[in-house]
Design an enzyme around this catalytic site. Structure first.
Site, PDB file in Angstrom:
ATOM      1  N   GLU A 249       4.840  29.045 -37.274  1.00 31.73           N
ATOM      2  CA  GLU A 249       4.895  29.741 -35.989  1.00 31.73           C
ATOM      3  C   GLU A 249       5.321  31.196 -36.124  1.00 31.73           C
ATOM      4  O   GLU A 249       4.803  32.076 -35.420  1.00 31.73           O
ATOM      5  CB  GLU A 249       5.844  28.997 -35.044  1.00 31.73           C
ATOM      6  CG  GLU A 249       5.371  27.582 -34.674  1.00 31.73           C
ATOM      7  CD  GLU A 249       5.625  26.527 -35.746  1.00 31.73           C
ATOM      8  OE1 GLU A 249       6.340  26.830 -36.733  1.00 31.73           O
ATOM      9  OE2 GLU A 249       5.114  25.403 -35.610  1.00 31.73           O
TER      10      GLU A 249
ATOM     11  N   ARG B 230       3.452  19.714 -20.379  1.00 27.63           N
ATOM     12  CA  ARG B 230       2.623  18.640 -20.912  1.00 27.63           C
ATOM     13  C   ARG B 230       2.116  17.723 -19.799  1.00 27.63           C
ATOM     14  O   ARG B 230       0.953  17.355 -19.759  1.00 27.63           O
ATOM     15  CB  ARG B 230       3.427  17.769 -21.885  1.00 27.63           C
ATOM     16  CG  ARG B 230       2.633  16.566 -22.432  1.00 27.63           C
ATOM     17  CD  ARG B 230       3.515  15.526 -23.102  1.00 27.63           C
ATOM     18  NE  ARG B 230       4.319  14.780 -22.148  1.00 27.63           N
ATOM     19  CZ  ARG B 230       3.972  13.600 -21.631  1.00 27.63           C
ATOM     20  NH1 ARG B 230       2.842  13.017 -21.984  1.00 27.63           N
ATOM     21  NH2 ARG B 230       4.753  12.996 -20.762  1.00 27.63           N
TER      22      ARG B 230
ATOM     23  N   SER C 169      -3.205  19.530 -28.383  1.00 28.90           N
ATOM     24  CA  SER C 169      -2.156  19.372 -27.379  1.00 28.90           C
ATOM     25  C   SER C 169      -2.019  20.595 -26.487  1.00 28.90           C
ATOM     26  O   SER C 169      -1.742  20.475 -25.309  1.00 28.90           O
ATOM     27  CB  SER C 169      -0.807  19.103 -28.059  1.00 28.90           C
ATOM     28  OG  SER C 169      -0.869  17.922 -28.808  1.00 28.90           O
TER      29      SER C 169
END
Ligand code: TPP
Ligand code: MG
Lengths: 287, 324
Positions: free
Chosen positions: B56, B165, B35
């Site tokens: 993360e 995105r 992604s």
């Protein structure tokens, strides 16, 4: 409708009827997952299908809950920490009467109550908002602690993913649940072996995962997460250990029930096209 | 129709170029490489791609350690996790230490779409711009993204690059030159200044067209570096126009609008309105539906401009009173 907690009947015939009916529920839920994600043209079928049998058992038998009264203070709670798998949660909530099944077809649409990730402020029956991985177990700990503080006998269930288990916050919560002896908490690890970039073992190994939970002070039960008899046994109250939280390590198949989705990394977050929906529904019907 | 390309795709390509140019470039990701598009770098340089799993906070600390040993570390995940889950690691281990770590986060803003509120970072610019030593860049299109990624790699120190995105129009051609810290006047005007970043630059250009049809001359400024803010260009524009609108796919608190308000309040106050998310969470829907519902389209920017313009004479009257 109140679904009572009952330990599974020892009597064989009763139990096989129960298992048969839960299998039917799981089949219907799987079909709804496929339809819902197909209609939305986005969503996460793989990790929803892997969890369907467990949610059918929880909502169909194990949990004390009342769909007509979703905020009943004494209800058992279920938190879907791996929130992206919400199609399975919505399918269960619709199947057991929290909202009309037709509403599933509004999944991921604008102004819908059925959001792309669970939203406790929008969807009846959703106990906690999730979608950012690694937070649901902590929230479940809080619910279990509150139950103890209030002298209530409700149980708290939470499902986490194996990829999700890589988050440090999962292990912070693991330590806390054991420290506070949360024996009213049962976590389920959906051990389907896959995440987005590949198998857990290639992305960031988590094994030996059952040993890790044992080392953290949990009562650990390992089962086949598609075998309803094993699921019901593991979830039953007598399989808890006084003074310890319980972790059910459920070995599952990502995409379970739809041949072309099974064990396929690509189907983590991809919607089936109309012909694939038809094929999947036919397979689920035939199974 | 202009060409449409998501900034995250330009990022993926730019990383590969960087990898070929500089063996010191390493890339870290948290199980989202398909992604964030770091998978292209991973394919060509598997030994320099480090998948951290879904962790993360640890990714940021690890990147800081790599940078402490001379690497240029790019870290990628969705903006909400990069700046939310790992904020304190970014502050302590990257900002405070001035490590050569570039946080290139994708899926910022409501154009994330169907995933809904949990995945829509509407707070990340604010979060990153308050950390000392961080450079904060919000590229407007694919061309600017490519150049910003190269510029960030050349810049010694922490940088945050905000990417989207959804496909956005390509508004620059190959003659465009991005420079960290320089805002760019894309269209000159005299009545009002429209300051925008990211995908909102294309919307601001639409707004300028709408306003032009009504005889209003709007200046459009692409403020792609939020920090350090190009106060000089911003003040020069409002000196000319006397009115300002900011537009960003982000909360109106603390982001581009916040930064410009702070600067103008101190340097050259003019009537202003901020277009963006009005202190709420997003929801599921298509990117276009959400931009409409949360009032972040060209027509919304034009509406804001009309409101600000209506306040312009009132203010000069007040100035007149005060001057008397
Ligand atoms: C904090 C955070 N990081 C990253 C993501 C993006 N993401 C969504 S699902 C997923 C993979 C989850 O894998 P797993 O927990 O194994 O889920 P399952 O296989 O059961 O679907 C990732 C990385 C996220 N939602 N939250
Ligand atoms: Mg998994």
């Amino acid at each position: 409708m109140t679904i009572e907690t009952k330990t599974c009947a020892a009597d064989g015939t009763d139990r096989s009827d129960l298992i048969e009916s839960l299998r039917e529920k799981a089949r219907e839920m799987r079909k709804d997952i496929v339809r819902m994600v197909g209609a939305a043209k986005s969503g996460h079928p793989g990790g929803s299908l892997s969890a369907a049998d467990i949610l059918a058992a929880l909502y169909g038998r194990v949990m004390r809950h009342d769909p007509a009264n979703p905020t009943w203070p004494d209800r058992d709670r279920f938190v879907l920490s791996k929130g992206h798998a919400c199609p399975v949660l919505y399918a269960a909530l619709a199947e057991f009467g929290y909202f009309p099944r037709e509403e599933l077809m509004t999944f991921r649409r604008i102004n819908s109550r059925i959001q792309g990730h669970p939203d406790m402020r929008k969807t009846p029956g959703v106990e906690f908002s999730t979608g950012s991985l690694g937070q649901g177990l902590g929230a479940a700990n809080g619910m279990a602690l509150a139950g103890k503080l209030d002298g209530k006998d409700y149980r708290v269930f939470v499902m986490i993913g194996d990829g999700e288990s890589q988050e440090g916050s999962i292990w912070e919560a693991a330590m806390a649940a054991a420290h506070y002896k949360l024996d009213n908490l049962t976590a389920i690890l959906d051990l389907n072996g896959l995440q987005i970039d590949g198998p857990n073992a290639e992305v960031m190994g988590i094994q030996p995962v059952a040993d890790k939970w044992r080392a953290f002070g949990w009562n650990v039960i390992e089962i086949d997460g598609h075998d309803l008899a094993q699921i019901l046994d593991a979830l039953s109250p007598e399989h808890r250990t006084a003074g310890k939280p319980t972790m059910i390590v459920a070995r599952t198949v990502k995409g379970k029930g739809v041949s072309f989705m099974e064990n396929a990394v690509d189907w983590h977050g991809k919607a089936p096209k109309p012909d694939e929906v038809e094929k999947a529904l036919a397979e689920l019907d035939a199974a | 129709m202009p060409e449409m390309l998501a900034t995250r795709k330009a990022y993926g390509q730019a990383l590969v170029e960087l990898g070929r140019e500089n063996p010191n470039v390493v890339v870290l990701d948290c199980d989202l490489s398909k992604s964030t598009m770091t998978n292209q770098f991973a394919k060509e340089f598997p030994e320099r791609f480090i998948n951290m799993g879904i962790a993360e906070a640890n990714m940021m600390a690890t990147a800081a350690g790599l940078a402490a040993c001379g690497k240029i570390a790019f870290t990628s995940t969705f903006a909400v996790f990069a700046t939310g889950r790992a904020w304190e690691q970014a502050r302590m281990s990257i900002g405070y230490t001035r490590m050569n770590v570039k946080i290139a986060a994708t899926h910022a803003g409501v154009t994330v779409g169907e995933d809904g509120a949990s995945h829509q970072a509407n707070e990340d610019i604010a979060l990153m711009r308050v950390i000392p030593n961080f450079t904060v860049i919000v590229p407007a299109d694919a061309v600017e993204t490519r150049q910003a990624v190269h510029a960030a790699a050349r810049h010694a120190g922490p940088a945050y690059i905000r990417l989207g995105r959804a496909d956005v129009p390509v508004i620059f051609d190959d003659t465009y030159r991005f420079e960290i810290g320089s805002a760019v006047v894309m269209r000159e005007g005299t009545d009002i200044s429209l300051f925008a970043c990211g995908g909102m630059v294309a919307e601001a250009l639409k707004a300028a067209d709408i306003l032009a049809a009504e005889g209003i001359s709007a200046e459009v400024v692409n403020v792609s570096t939020i920090k350090p803010l190009d106060v000089e260009t911003i003040v020069a524009s409002v000196r000319k126009t006397g009115a300002a609108v900011s537009a960003e796919e982000h909360t109106i608190i603390g982001g581009l609008g916040g930064a410009i308000s702070e600067a103008l309040a101190e340097e050259y106050p003019v009537p202003m309105k901020r277009v963006g998310i009005e202190d709420c969470f997003g929801e599921s829907g298509t990117s276009d539906e959400l931009l409409c519902k949360y009032c972040m389209t060209g027509p919304n920017i034009a509406d804001a401009a009309r409101i600000v313009l209506a306040r312009k004479p009132a203010l000069s009257a007040v100035e007149g009173e005060a001057g008397r």
